[in-house]
Design a protein around this motif. Structure first.
Motif, PDB file in Angstrom:
ATOM      1  N   LEU A 150      42.036  37.059  28.619  1.00 26.47           N
ATOM      2  CA  LEU A 150      41.091  37.678  29.525  1.00 26.47           C
ATOM      3  C   LEU A 150      41.021  38.986  29.551  1.00 26.47           C
ATOM      4  O   LEU A 150      40.262  39.896  30.280  1.00 26.47           O
ATOM      5  CB  LEU A 150      41.390  37.196  31.262  1.00 26.47           C
ATOM      6  CG  LEU A 150      41.341  35.684  31.530  1.00 26.47           C
ATOM      7  CD1 LEU A 150      42.051  35.548  33.015  1.00 26.47           C
ATOM      8  CD2 LEU A 150      40.019  35.243  31.535  1.00 26.47           C
ATOM      9  N   SER A 198      42.498  37.631  38.319  1.00 21.10           N
ATOM     10  CA  SER A 198      41.371  38.071  38.565  1.00 21.10           C
ATOM     11  C   SER A 198      41.008  39.215  39.822  1.00 21.10           C
ATOM     12  O   SER A 198      39.943  39.609  39.843  1.00 21.10           O
ATOM     13  CB  SER A 198      40.427  36.612  39.041  1.00 21.10           C
ATOM     14  OG  SER A 198      40.396  35.731  37.996  1.00 21.10           O
ATOM     15  N   VAL A 201      40.036  42.503  38.444  1.00 20.58           N
ATOM     16  CA  VAL A 201      38.549  42.779  38.492  1.00 20.58           C
ATOM     17  C   VAL A 201      37.966  42.957  39.822  1.00 20.58           C
ATOM     18  O   VAL A 201      37.235  43.999  40.189  1.00 20.58           O
ATOM     19  CB  VAL A 201      38.039  41.577  37.668  1.00 20.58           C
ATOM     20  CG1 VAL A 201      36.593  42.167  37.590  1.00 20.58           C
ATOM     21  CG2 VAL A 201      38.628  41.347  36.551  1.00 20.58           C
ATOM     22  N   HIS A 202      38.287  41.875  40.775  1.00 18.01           N
ATOM     23  CA  HIS A 202      37.750  41.978  42.021  1.00 18.01           C
ATOM     24  C   HIS A 202      38.679  42.074  43.189  1.00 18.01           C
ATOM     25  O   HIS A 202      39.567  41.186  43.274  1.00 18.01           O
ATOM     26  CB  HIS A 202      36.679  41.090  42.400  1.00 18.01           C
ATOM     27  CG  HIS A 202      35.889  40.869  41.345  1.00 18.01           C
ATOM     28  ND1 HIS A 202      34.473  41.734  41.555  1.00 18.01           N
ATOM     29  CD2 HIS A 202      35.443  39.916  40.245  1.00 18.01           C
ATOM     30  CE1 HIS A 202      33.583  41.330  40.514  1.00 18.01           C
ATOM     31  NE2 HIS A 202      34.312  40.287  39.879  1.00 18.01           N
ATOM     32  N   LYS A 208      31.722  37.149  43.914  1.00 18.91           N
ATOM     33  CA  LYS A 208      31.919  37.400  42.440  1.00 18.91           C
ATOM     34  C   LYS A 208      33.331  37.024  42.077  1.00 18.91           C
ATOM     35  O   LYS A 208      33.698  36.798  40.741  1.00 18.91           O
ATOM     36  CB  LYS A 208      31.629  39.036  42.229  1.00 18.91           C
ATOM     37  CG  LYS A 208      30.092  39.165  42.323  1.00 18.91           C
ATOM     38  CD  LYS A 208      30.296  40.924  42.043  1.00 18.91           C
ATOM     39  CE  LYS A 208      28.749  41.319  42.262  1.00 18.91           C
ATOM     40  NZ  LYS A 208      28.673  42.681  42.589  1.00 18.91           N
ATOM     41  N   PHE A 209      34.315  37.224  42.886  1.00 22.91           N
ATOM     42  CA  PHE A 209      35.747  37.042  42.657  1.00 22.91           C
ATOM     43  C   PHE A 209      35.798  35.486  41.988  1.00 22.91           C
ATOM     44  O   PHE A 209      36.440  35.251  41.312  1.00 22.91           O
ATOM     45  CB  PHE A 209      36.656  37.318  43.915  1.00 22.91           C
ATOM     46  CG  PHE A 209      38.114  36.571  43.645  1.00 22.91           C
ATOM     47  CD1 PHE A 209      39.027  37.236  42.782  1.00 22.91           C
ATOM     48  CD2 PHE A 209      38.386  35.527  43.991  1.00 22.91           C
ATOM     49  CE1 PHE A 209      40.340  36.854  42.787  1.00 22.91           C
ATOM     50  CE2 PHE A 209      39.664  35.120  44.151  1.00 22.91           C
ATOM     51  CZ  PHE A 209      40.538  35.658  43.394  1.00 22.91           C
ATOM     52  N   ARG A 211      33.854  33.440  41.217  1.00 20.15           N
ATOM     53  CA  ARG A 211      33.078  33.357  39.790  1.00 20.15           C
ATOM     54  C   ARG A 211      33.930  33.730  38.691  1.00 20.15           C
ATOM     55  O   ARG A 211      33.931  32.949  37.778  1.00 20.15           O
ATOM     56  CB  ARG A 211      31.472  33.913  39.815  1.00 20.15           C
ATOM     57  CG  ARG A 211      30.718  33.035  40.334  1.00 20.15           C
ATOM     58  CD  ARG A 211      29.358  33.677  39.892  1.00 20.15           C
ATOM     59  NE  ARG A 211      28.804  34.891  40.370  1.00 20.15           N
ATOM     60  CZ  ARG A 211      28.399  35.259  41.670  1.00 20.15           C
ATOM     61  NH1 ARG A 211      28.333  34.397  42.364  1.00 20.15           N
ATOM     62  NH2 ARG A 211      28.036  36.539  41.917  1.00 20.15           N
ATOM     63  N   GLN A 212      34.579  34.598  38.781  1.00 26.00           N
ATOM     64  CA  GLN A 212      35.478  35.430  37.990  1.00 26.00           C
ATOM     65  C   GLN A 212      36.495  34.199  37.767  1.00 26.00           C
ATOM     66  O   GLN A 212      37.059  34.058  36.426  1.00 26.00           O
ATOM     67  CB  GLN A 212      36.015  36.632  38.279  1.00 26.00           C
ATOM     68  CG  GLN A 212      37.268  37.120  37.590  1.00 26.00           C
ATOM     69  CD  GLN A 212      36.809  37.707  36.149  1.00 26.00           C
ATOM     70  OE1 GLN A 212      35.685  38.355  35.802  1.00 26.00           O
ATOM     71  NE2 GLN A 212      37.737  37.623  35.044  1.00 26.00           N
ATOM     72  N   LYS A 215      35.227  30.779  35.832  1.00 24.64           N
ATOM     73  CA  LYS A 215      34.973  31.157  34.570  1.00 24.64           C
ATOM     74  C   LYS A 215      36.043  30.843  33.455  1.00 24.64           C
ATOM     75  O   LYS A 215      35.870  30.219  32.534  1.00 24.64           O
ATOM     76  CB  LYS A 215      34.599  32.531  34.203  1.00 24.64           C
ATOM     77  CG  LYS A 215      33.377  32.914  33.641  1.00 24.64           C
ATOM     78  CD  LYS A 215      32.873  34.413  33.381  1.00 24.64           C
ATOM     79  CE  LYS A 215      33.820  35.313  33.806  1.00 24.64           C
ATOM     80  NZ  LYS A 215      33.483  36.674  33.691  1.00 24.64           N
ATOM     81  N   SER A 216      37.480  31.424  33.968  1.00 23.93           N
ATOM     82  CA  SER A 216      38.829  30.993  33.293  1.00 23.93           C
ATOM     83  C   SER A 216      39.215  29.745  33.672  1.00 23.93           C
ATOM     84  O   SER A 216      40.147  29.273  33.168  1.00 23.93           O
ATOM     85  CB  SER A 216      39.239  32.157  33.059  1.00 23.93           C
ATOM     86  OG  SER A 216      39.317  32.820  34.403  1.00 23.93           O
TER      87      SER A 216
END
Ligand SMILES: [Zn+2]
Length: 236
Positions: A150, A198, A201-202, A208-209, A211-212, A215-216
């Motif tokens: 990531l 994650s 990032v957030h 948004k968190f 979704r991050q 994704k993985s």
């Protein structure tokens, strides 16, 4: 009085009281207990219970499958979970203290100098330390592995003894994990690692968190549910 759920006849304990104006239903240890005002007819009470049969059936099922939490006594034959597998606990005495996993058993050996009185505490301390060490190895390795994929690197990794959380991520980029997560199946540990990564990032639980995370780790929802249902069994 009785209630039929899924073709099974369940006895209902009816308790009459003048202190109530309405009917209340409680489930204790799988038994149905109904509190009702003295004047209410049995037929009316039966109607009320029958109308609630779906709810009662669901609650009974939940009670039957709810995991039981027992604190460990560190005695032979207890089971301990490691990476989602169960191991039979075995205590031994030898020259040196050690903790090992061997053919389905978690063997805790105490040195000969440990007195009988200190035994329980000594097992608890060394087994906890063993989980802590395993957590350091496994979580450091998994964090590096997923972090590479990531392109996310924490500033540090710590293993902690949290009561009610599996991990945390500080603004400084330091990730902490609860050693107790080592009792969970590998996919749950993976989820916790990705969750904390994650947060680099957030730093929140916004859409948004998630979704991050998704994704993985698309199956993250199932892991959250698992932790909600079984998280409290990951302790001793
Ligand atoms: Zn979080």
């Amino acid at each position: 009085m009785k209630l039929v759920i899924d073709d099974t006849v369940l006895p209902v304990q009816l308790v009459r009281t003048d202190r109530r104006k309405t009917v209340s239903i409680s489930l204790e240890d799988g038994a149905i207990r109904v509190l009702a005002p003295k004047r209410l007819s049995e037929r009316r009470i039966q109607e009320i219970i029958d109308n609630k049969s779906n709810w009662i059936g669901k609650r009974l099922k939940d009670q039957a499958t709810a995991p039981k939490i027992e604190s460990k006594k560190f005695m032979d034959g207890e089971t301990f979970s490691y990476l989602g597998k169960h191991y039979i606990f075995e205590i031994r005495r030898d020259i040196e203290s050690s903790v090992k996993l061997k053919s389905g058993r978690l063997i805790s050996t105490l040195g000969l100098t440990v007195s009988k009185r200190e035994e329980l505490d000594a097992h608890r301390v060394q087994v906890t330390n063993w989980y802590h060490e395993r957590a350091t190895d496994v979580l450091t390795q998994k964090t590096a592995q997923y972090g590479r994929a990531l392109k996310l690197t924490p500033s540090a990794i710590r293993i902690k003894n949290y009561k009610a959380r599996w991990g945390s991520c500080a603004i400084s980029g330091e990730i902490s994990y609860n050693w107790k997560i080592m009792m969970a199946p590998p996919r749950i540990i993976d989820y916790v690692v990705i969750h904390e990564l994650s947060h680099l990032v957030h730093h929140n639980h916004s859409d948004k968190f998630w979704r991050q995370v998704g994704k993985s780790f698309p199956e993250y929802r199932e892991c959250r549910t698992w932790l909600r249902n079984f998280g409290q069994t990951l302790m001793f």
